[in-house]
Scaffold this active site. Structure first.
Site, mmCIF file in Angstrom:
data_model
loop_
_atom_site.group_PDB
_atom_site.id
_atom_site.type_symbol
_atom_site.label_atom_id
_atom_site.label_comp_id
_atom_site.label_asym_id
_atom_site.label_seq_id
_atom_site.Cartn_x
_atom_site.Cartn_y
_atom_site.Cartn_z
ATOM 1 N N CYS A 1 24.683 -28.580 -51.920
ATOM 2 C CA CYS A 1 25.063 -29.490 -50.795
ATOM 3 C C CYS A 1 24.280 -30.443 -50.692
ATOM 4 C CB CYS A 1 25.476 -28.735 -49.714
ATOM 5 S SG CYS A 1 23.776 -27.916 -48.984
ATOM 6 N N ARG B 1 36.864 -21.835 -51.412
ATOM 7 C CA ARG B 1 36.937 -20.273 -51.307
ATOM 8 C C ARG B 1 38.362 -19.491 -51.706
ATOM 9 N NH1 ARG B 1 34.797 -21.290 -45.683
ATOM 10 N NH2 ARG B 1 32.655 -21.165 -46.044
ATOM 11 N N PHE C 1 23.551 -16.334 -50.060
ATOM 12 C CA PHE C 1 23.380 -17.274 -48.911
ATOM 13 C C PHE C 1 24.514 -17.139 -48.123
ATOM 14 C CE2 PHE C 1 21.004 -18.765 -52.885
ATOM 15 C CZ PHE C 1 19.931 -18.923 -52.199
HETATM 16 N N1 SAH Z 1 27.799 -19.766 -48.163
HETATM 17 C C1 SAH Z 1 27.838 -19.940 -46.755
HETATM 18 C C2 SAH Z 1 26.918 -21.360 -46.220
HETATM 19 C C3 SAH Z 1 25.561 -21.115 -46.529
HETATM 20 S S1 SAH Z 1 24.440 -21.980 -45.774
HETATM 21 C C4 SAH Z 1 29.234 -20.419 -46.185
HETATM 22 O O1 SAH Z 1 30.225 -20.418 -47.017
HETATM 23 O O2 SAH Z 1 29.482 -20.565 -44.924
HETATM 24 C C5 SAH Z 1 22.902 -21.611 -46.379
HETATM 25 C C6 SAH Z 1 22.537 -20.064 -45.957
HETATM 26 O O3 SAH Z 1 21.355 -19.742 -46.670
HETATM 27 C C7 SAH Z 1 22.036 -19.868 -44.307
HETATM 28 O O4 SAH Z 1 22.689 -18.950 -43.724
HETATM 29 C C8 SAH Z 1 20.649 -19.530 -44.456
HETATM 30 O O5 SAH Z 1 20.258 -18.601 -43.563
HETATM 31 C C9 SAH Z 1 20.494 -18.946 -45.977
HETATM 32 N N2 SAH Z 1 19.329 -19.005 -46.405
HETATM 33 C C10 SAH Z 1 18.382 -20.080 -46.743
HETATM 34 N N3 SAH Z 1 17.187 -19.689 -47.241
HETATM 35 C C11 SAH Z 1 17.528 -18.609 -47.971
HETATM 36 C C12 SAH Z 1 16.774 -17.706 -48.889
HETATM 37 N N4 SAH Z 1 15.842 -18.082 -49.440
HETATM 38 N N5 SAH Z 1 17.451 -16.491 -49.212
HETATM 39 C C13 SAH Z 1 18.686 -16.210 -48.592
HETATM 40 N N6 SAH Z 1 19.235 -16.819 -47.741
HETATM 41 C C14 SAH Z 1 18.698 -17.998 -47.378
#
Ligand code: SAH
Length: 398
Positions: A340, A213, A229
């Protein structure tokens, strides 16, 4: 020390001697040491076919990875004092790396504690075991953590799906301390994020992306940023703090969106950041229809390839997602894309982005390679410990 011996077949000690810690069930000499003779999670001595001991480990007779090595030599079993030692070694690295006590303190095999994850949020610890051998040690681990860290609270967040492969139940439980009224906080780069140790994803926060980040600092000033996400807004709020003009965070989970909203308030960023609950694919398609564009698009999805056999399908999902992400970009845009999934090779992710760029008649320039941060150290002998990959790309018209 008397431990039951787990004998390996001839030649099956090579990987362990090369540094790996896993024994697969087909590598065991079951004539000499039938797996059925071991209890689930029982400590053992791992011994090669010429009777030379390799070290101390623990067994799960019902798992494909039927034993893990915890110490070379036979002097020390996995007990509280070994765990205290490993915790101190792990802590020394993190204290050297970070100015504040917010990090992954133990990253399993890489920190010599196979099957254990420990995250630190100041004086709150969130830990997870993923193997029967570690589950048996929960009391000793708890005492060791209390001794080394003296946390106000220790949560056992034992709800990972990986536990089912070891025949373990899923639960979340307060191991030490009082259930508190105050929320659990993570501090990152001068920002504060409220997270939820029990209801949250994984152990509550994605420390593996923290260093990645940091690259936002050079990319977002005055720009429009889309954080897909977003979970609790790690990327999005960091972008806003680096001067982004407008940030939209999108996540499918309502509890996550509620927490982002609180985190926006907590950091005084409400004038520039908003959070939306939506499916990422639907949201990106809607942007395309409305011809709405951003300068920076961040794609940090959950693992699409959970098992090796899902790779064919998963790579298509990553490719589709990245194409949609590129379509949401301005003419000179930045795409930050991550995976990941351990089973998704780095090159396959990049190939998918490049193919998507060609399909849209764009040109991609790779600016940075991303990987998991140093509190998730990679064990060079255990490829399975390297799981996070990502790219920062500039996307231009062809
Ligand atoms: N970017 C975040 C981590 C992401 S973890 C960070 O840096 O902390 C993945 C995330 O994707 C989760 O919060 C989950 O709720 C979300 N997610 C899973 N499937 C999804 C979808 N189809 N559309 C949007 N969000 C989704």
């Amino acid at each position: 020390m008397q431990l039951p011996a787990l004998y390996l077949k001839r030649g099956e000690d090579t990987r362990l001697r090369g540094g790996h810690l896993w024994v697969f069930s087909n590598e065991v000499d079951v004539q000499r040491s039938p797996l059925s003779g071991f209890e689930v999670g029982q400590a053992c001595a791992i011994v090669d076919s010429r009777d030379k001991p390799i070290g101390v480990g623990y067994v799960n007779p019902n798992s494909l990875i039927c034993a893990r090595l915890v110490n070379r030599g036979l002097e020390h079993a996995l007990d509280k004092s070994l765990i205290v030692h490993r915790l101190k070694v792990a802590l020394a690295l993190r204290e050297r790396l970070f100015g504040e006590p917010y990090y992954r303190l133990v990253f399993g095999e890489s920190d010599g504690l196979p099957g254990l994850t420990v995250d630190r949020f100041g004086d709150v610890i969130v830990a997870q075991t993923t193997t029967a051998g570690m589950e048996r040690m929960i009391e000793a681990i708890t005492e060791a953590i209390v001794k080394v860290i003296k946390p106000r609270q220790l949560w056992w967040k034992n709800d990972s799906s990986a536990r089912s492969m070891e025949g373990l139940p899923e639960y979340a439980d307060l191991g030490v301390g009082e259930p508190a009224s105050e929320p659990m906080i993570v501090r990152e780069a001068g920002l504060e994020f409220e997270c939820d140790p029990v209801g949250g994803q994984k152990t509550g926060w994605f420390y593996d992306q923290r260093g990645n980040r940091d690259c936002l600092e050079h990319l977002v000033k005055g720009k429009r940023v889309l954080d897909m996400f977003s979970y609790l807004g790690g990327w999005g709020l960091r972008a806003a703090a680096y001067g982004a003009g407008e940030v939209v965070c999108v996540d499918a989970s309502q509890p996550a969106v509620d927490l982002i909203t609180r985190n926006i308030e907590r950091n005084g960023l409400a004038d520039r950041v908003s959070a939306v609950r939506a499916d990422a694919f639907d949201y990106l398609k809607a942007l395309r229809e409305q011809r709405e564009r951003f300068d920076v698009v961040i794609l940090d999805p959950p693992a699409f390839v959970k098992r090796k056999k899902d790779l064919a399908e998963g790579r298509i999902a990553y490719r589709r997602l990245n194409e949609l992400g590129m379509q949401a970009l301005e003419r000179d845009g930045i795409l930050i894309t991550c995976s990941c999934s351990y089973h998704m090779p780095r090159t396959v992710l990049l190939d998918g982005v490049q193919q998507g760029a060609r399909h849209l008649d764009r040109q991609a320039q790779l600016l940075w390679n991303l990987q998991q941060g140093p509190d998730h150290p990679i064990h060079p002998a255990i490829v399975e410990t390297e799981y996070l990959k990502g790219f920062v790309l500039r996307i231009l018209p062809a």
